[in-house]
Design a protein around this motif. Structure first.
Motif, PDB file in Angstrom:
ATOM      1  N   VAL A 101       2.389  -0.091  15.565  1.00 52.65           N
ATOM      2  CA  VAL A 101       2.964  -0.140  14.224  1.00 52.65           C
ATOM      3  C   VAL A 101       3.138  -1.606  13.833  1.00 52.65           C
ATOM      4  CG1 VAL A 101       4.871   0.550  12.741  1.00 52.65           C
ATOM      5  CG2 VAL A 101       4.181   2.018  14.652  1.00 52.65           C
ATOM      6  N   LEU A 102       2.527  -1.991  12.715  1.00 51.62           N
ATOM      7  CA  LEU A 102       2.543  -3.371  12.239  1.00 51.62           C
ATOM      8  C   LEU A 102       3.266  -3.459  10.902  1.00 51.62           C
ATOM      9  CD1 LEU A 102      -1.232  -4.129  12.876  1.00 51.62           C
ATOM     10  CD2 LEU A 102       0.663  -4.920  14.302  1.00 51.62           C
ATOM     11  N   GLU A 103       3.761  -4.645  10.604  1.00 51.33           N
ATOM     12  CA  GLU A 103       4.345  -4.866   9.293  1.00 51.33           C
ATOM     13  C   GLU A 103       3.278  -4.731   8.211  1.00 51.33           C
ATOM     14  OE1 GLU A 103       5.534  -8.859   8.221  1.00 51.33           O
ATOM     15  OE2 GLU A 103       4.264  -9.713   9.781  1.00 51.33           O
ATOM     16  N   THR A 104       3.685  -4.266   7.038  1.00 52.92           N
ATOM     17  CA  THR A 104       2.801  -4.234   5.876  1.00 52.92           C
ATOM     18  C   THR A 104       2.805  -5.608   5.228  1.00 52.92           C
ATOM     19  OG1 THR A 104       3.138  -1.875   5.465  1.00 52.92           O
ATOM     20  CG2 THR A 104       2.429  -3.222   3.598  1.00 52.92           C
ATOM     21  N   LEU A 105       1.621  -6.174   5.080  1.00 51.80           N
ATOM     22  CA  LEU A 105       1.494  -7.489   4.469  1.00 51.80           C
ATOM     23  C   LEU A 105       1.027  -7.341   3.028  1.00 51.80           C
ATOM     24  CD1 LEU A 105      -0.271  -9.487   7.328  1.00 51.80           C
ATOM     25  CD2 LEU A 105       2.165  -9.411   6.784  1.00 51.80           C
ATOM     26  N   THR A 106       1.687  -8.034   2.126  1.00 53.03           N
ATOM     27  CA  THR A 106       1.187  -8.111   0.756  1.00 53.03           C
ATOM     28  C   THR A 106       0.150  -9.222   0.685  1.00 53.03           C
ATOM     29  OG1 THR A 106       3.004  -9.610   0.184  1.00 53.03           O
ATOM     30  CG2 THR A 106       3.353  -7.266  -0.204  1.00 53.03           C
ATOM     31  N   GLY A 107      -0.474  -9.395  -0.438  1.00 56.79           N
ATOM     32  CA  GLY A 107      -1.516 -10.404  -0.555  1.00 56.79           C
ATOM     33  C   GLY A 107      -2.875  -9.813  -0.234  1.00 56.79           C
ATOM     34  N   GLU A 108      -3.798 -10.681   0.185  1.00 53.76           N
ATOM     35  CA  GLU A 108      -5.162 -10.248   0.460  1.00 53.76           C
ATOM     36  C   GLU A 108      -5.762 -11.115   1.545  1.00 53.76           C
ATOM     37  OE1 GLU A 108      -7.691 -10.884  -3.024  1.00 53.76           O
ATOM     38  OE2 GLU A 108      -6.254 -12.365  -3.731  1.00 53.76           O
ATOM     39  N   THR A 109      -6.807 -10.600   2.182  1.00 54.01           N
ATOM     40  CA  THR A 109      -7.469 -11.394   3.204  1.00 54.01           C
ATOM     41  C   THR A 109      -8.224 -12.553   2.553  1.00 54.01           C
ATOM     42  OG1 THR A 109      -9.514 -10.093   3.161  1.00 54.01           O
ATOM     43  CG2 THR A 109      -7.771  -9.382   4.694  1.00 54.01           C
ATOM     44  N   LEU A 110      -8.403 -13.592   3.331  1.00 55.29           N
ATOM     45  CA  LEU A 110      -9.178 -14.729   2.826  1.00 55.29           C
ATOM     46  C   LEU A 110     -10.595 -14.311   2.460  1.00 55.29           C
ATOM     47  CD1 LEU A 110      -8.240 -17.708   5.177  1.00 55.29           C
ATOM     48  CD2 LEU A 110      -7.756 -17.521   2.733  1.00 55.29           C
ATOM     49  N   SER A 111     -11.190 -13.401   3.226  1.00 58.83           N
ATOM     50  CA  SER A 111     -12.561 -12.986   2.915  1.00 58.83           C
ATOM     51  C   SER A 111     -12.622 -12.331   1.540  1.00 58.83           C
ATOM     52  CB  SER A 111     -13.090 -12.037   3.989  1.00 58.83           C
ATOM     53  OG  SER A 111     -12.242 -10.917   4.133  1.00 58.83           O
ATOM     54  N   HIS A 112     -11.622 -11.513   1.203  1.00 57.29           N
ATOM     55  CA  HIS A 112     -11.577 -10.904  -0.123  1.00 57.29           C
ATOM     56  C   HIS A 112     -11.330 -11.966  -1.182  1.00 57.29           C
ATOM     57  CE1 HIS A 112      -9.774  -8.618  -3.510  1.00 57.29           C
ATOM     58  NE2 HIS A 112     -10.658  -7.705  -3.155  1.00 57.29           N
ATOM     59  N   LEU A 113     -10.445 -12.891  -0.894  1.00 53.96           N
ATOM     60  CA  LEU A 113     -10.119 -13.944  -1.851  1.00 53.96           C
ATOM     61  C   LEU A 113     -11.332 -14.820  -2.153  1.00 53.96           C
ATOM     62  CD1 LEU A 113      -7.672 -15.212  -3.392  1.00 53.96           C
ATOM     63  CD2 LEU A 113      -7.400 -16.743  -1.430  1.00 53.96           C
ATOM     64  N   VAL A 114     -12.089 -15.163  -1.118  1.00 53.72           N
ATOM     65  CA  VAL A 114     -13.267 -16.010  -1.299  1.00 53.72           C
ATOM     66  C   VAL A 114     -14.261 -15.363  -2.246  1.00 53.72           C
ATOM     67  CG1 VAL A 114     -15.322 -16.886  -0.125  1.00 53.72           C
ATOM     68  CG2 VAL A 114     -13.063 -17.287   0.864  1.00 53.72           C
ATOM     69  N   HIS A 115     -14.450 -14.045  -2.118  1.00 56.24           N
ATOM     70  CA  HIS A 115     -15.427 -13.360  -2.963  1.00 56.24           C
ATOM     71  C   HIS A 115     -14.874 -13.033  -4.350  1.00 56.24           C
ATOM     72  CE1 HIS A 115     -17.211 -12.627   1.072  1.00 56.24           C
ATOM     73  NE2 HIS A 115     -18.313 -12.840   0.406  1.00 56.24           N
ATOM     74  N   ARG A 116     -13.547 -13.004  -4.478  1.00 63.29           N
ATOM     75  CA  ARG A 116     -12.956 -12.673  -5.776  1.00 63.29           C
ATOM     76  C   ARG A 116     -12.839 -13.890  -6.691  1.00 63.29           C
ATOM     77  NH1 ARG A 116      -8.026 -12.997  -7.925  1.00 63.29           N
ATOM     78  NH2 ARG A 116      -6.982 -13.582  -5.990  1.00 63.29           N
TER      79      ARG A 116
END
Length: 322
Positions: A101-116
């Motif tokens: 069980v991991l914490e829920t992180l807001t934001g986005e991955t760098l890979s998604h950010l790079v393409h967006r």
């Protein structure tokens, strides 16, 4: 899509639907992703009264003791570690079915950010990101672990805070088989196999800053493969766009020892984007083929800190060798 064989007919094993329980006390809100061996779910925790991420083995991989140990090992590490630039684990269960069980992180991955993004990340933000990655890896190194898979898809950013994910291929410094990590992000010594040190993670930081700064990896990417030697996740590799003519995808992921990192130097980051000289030199030094020619994590952090407008801050020092 996951499949098993029943006689001659393939039976699909889809992810769990919303409303079902992925583990006791964790209701599935959505399926987040499926890798070669894992399913990740967005869940609601009755005990914590909040959303959490639950990581479980894929249904068709649950009978593999090696993968069960690998998942539990990562969970135990993340439960024990506490660092602002590492994802936190709340709970690790080993049996009857392992899950983390991991914490829920807001934001986005760098890979998604790079393409967006329509424009590349500002140079000062690339340096700031590098400082966060140095901080996380320094912490891991001080606890006797190398991450070995630092890449944009393993970093989540939100409100100028970066967090590193995924310790599934992490290991202590020392001998390692060829290909532990992800194909186009491997340091040459990871691709080749042999003794690994903190310098392998410096390469990972450099590759990540390079991609965030330019939108490209230093070497032909093709598909993104996690290979991993003796800790491979068994990902189905599919086709291999970008593999040189005459080579199969099996050879591209190390079947015959071929990796572009072993044949060529990384193109200077300045050949793909005009960056401040100090930042470009720092990234290029991270991508030196020889581990001893790269900066230490502490040296890299100090360099990046000096490029930022707020002035000098304390930077981490390398852990002393045993």
């Amino acid at each position: 899509m996951t499949e098993t064989k029943t006689g001659t007919r393939a039976v699909q094993l889809p992810p769990l639907p919303p409303g079902t329980a992925v583990a006791p006390g964790y209701e599935v809100l959505a399926h987040l992703s499926r890798t070669g061996w894992l399913d990740l779910y967005d869940t609601w925790s009755e005990e914590r009264m909040c959303r959490c991420v639950v990581k479980v083995l894929r249904p068709d991989r649950r009978d593999e003791p090696r993968l069960r140990r690998r998942l539990v090992r990562e969970g135990r590490w993340l439960e024990a570690f506490a660092h602002p630039h590492l994802v936190r684990a709340y709970e690790t269960v080993e049996s009857p079915e392992p899950f983390v069980v991991l914490e829920t992180l807001t934001g986005e991955t760098l890979s998604h950010l790079v393409h967006r993004l329509r424009h590349r990340m500002a140079a000062r933000d690339v340096a700031f990101l590098g400082l966060h990655l140095c901080s996380a890896t320094h912490y891991l190194h001080s606890r006797g672990l190398l991450h070995l898979d630092i890449k944009p898809s393993n970093v989540v950013v939100d409100r100028r805070l970066a967090k590193v994910l995924d310790l599934s291929v992490a290991r202590a410094p020392g001998p390692a088989p060829p290909g532990v990590g992800t194909f186009c992000y491997l340091a040459p010594e990871q691709a080749r196999g042999g003794t690994l040190s903190c310098a392998a993670d410096v390469w990972g930081i450099g590759v990540t800053m390079y991609e965030v700064a330019t939108g490209e990896v230093p070497f032909d990417e093709g598909e993104t493969y996690e290979v991993g030697g003796d800790v491979s996740d068994g990902t189905s590799l599919g086709s291999a766009a970008g593999v040189p003519a005459g080579r199969s995808w099996q050879s591209a992921v190390g079947g015959d020892g071929w990796y572009p990192q072993l044949e060529d130097r990384a193109p200077p980051v300045g050949s793909r984007r005009n960056l401040p000289r100090g930042l470009a030199e720092a990234i290029d030094r991270c991508l030196e083929p020889g581990p001893g020619d790269r900066p230490t994590v502490g040296e890299l952090a100090q360099t990046l800190d000096g490029l930022l407008p707020y002035g000098r801050r304390d930077v981490p020092q390398e852990p002393e060798a045993d």
